[in-house]
Design an enzyme around this catalytic site. Structure first.
Site, PDB file in Angstrom:
ATOM      1  N   SER A   4     -15.814  -4.254 -21.177  1.00 11.17           N
ATOM      2  CA  SER A   4     -17.030  -3.984 -20.423  1.00 11.17           C
ATOM      3  C   SER A   4     -16.780  -4.146 -18.921  1.00 11.17           C
ATOM      4  CB  SER A   4     -18.144  -4.895 -20.956  1.00 11.17           C
ATOM      5  OG  SER A   4     -19.395  -4.534 -20.442  1.00 11.17           O
ATOM      6  N   HIS A  52     -17.541   0.690 -22.448  1.00  4.75           N
ATOM      7  CA  HIS A  52     -18.780   1.154 -23.076  1.00  4.75           C
ATOM      8  C   HIS A  52     -19.845   1.308 -21.997  1.00  4.75           C
ATOM      9  CE1 HIS A  52     -20.295  -3.239 -24.012  1.00  4.75           C
ATOM     10  NE2 HIS A  52     -20.108  -3.035 -22.729  1.00  4.75           N
TER      11      HIS A  52
END
EC number: 3.4.21.92
Length: 195
Positions: free
Chosen positions: A98, A123
């Site tokens: 992330s 993501h």
């Protein structure tokens, strides 16, 4: 329990005890070994500014083993990395997920690395909200704006088209170190030296 090792160093004035992170900072090494929140970001930004003041020509190494975290806190680190004069090399140890992956990719071109068994996960931004419908709509629009900004930066830093980044970050996308290199998130996989 948060145990921080201490190291003893011999100097011409005797012994000196350091916590391990202070000792690493002397060698221009900063560790991101947790989630990214405001406190962590403020600490990393302060260390980068300190190291720039110490020597604006010498590289800084940012070691990353992070599950990610706050977008705004991560952007504070990102903006500082781009603002300061020294190149910031990034090294993934373990996992850069992330916002951790975003910061890994934000390192100076040619100086973004990962250890062979580390992983990278990208993501789209996550967000939870509650409240009145109008407020939830405002927050949803904000998350979409942040997703577009993060995808644009990732596209520029990786060399991938924006559309591919948008598609590939729609869900959790795990990569080995070698796959992250092929994708353009890092520049090289550091092999363990042989003895």
């Amino acid at each position: 329990m948060n145990l921080i090792p201490t190291v003893i160093e011999q100097t011409n004035r005797g012994e000196r005890a350091y916590d391990i992170y202070s000792r690493l900072l002397k060698d221009r090494i900063i560790m991101l070994g947790s989630g990214v929140d405001d406190n962590v970001a403020n600490s990393i930004v302060a260390q980068m500014l300190f190291l720039q003041a110490e020597d604006p020509e010498k590289d800084i190494s940012l070691y990353i083993n992070s599950p990610g975290g706050s977008i705004t806190a991560g952007m504070a680190i990102y903006d500082t990395m781009q603002f300061i004069k020294p190149d910031v090399s990034t090294i993934c140890i373990g996992m850069a997920a992330s916002m951790g992956a975003f910061l890994l990719t934000a390192g100076a071109k040619g100086k973004r690395m990962a250890l062979p068994n580390s992983e990278v996960m990208i993501h789209q931004p996550l967000g939870g909200m509650q409240g009145q419908a109008a407020d939830m709509e405002i927050h949803a629009r904000r998350i979409i704006q942040m997703r577009e900004k993060l995808n644009q930066i990732m596209a520029e830093r990786s060399g991938q088209p924006y559309e591919r980044i948008a598609r590939d970050t729609d869900r959790d996308n795990f990569m080995t170190a070698e796959q992250a290199k092929e994708y353009g998130l890092i520049d090289k996989v550091i092999e363990t030296p042989t003895k």
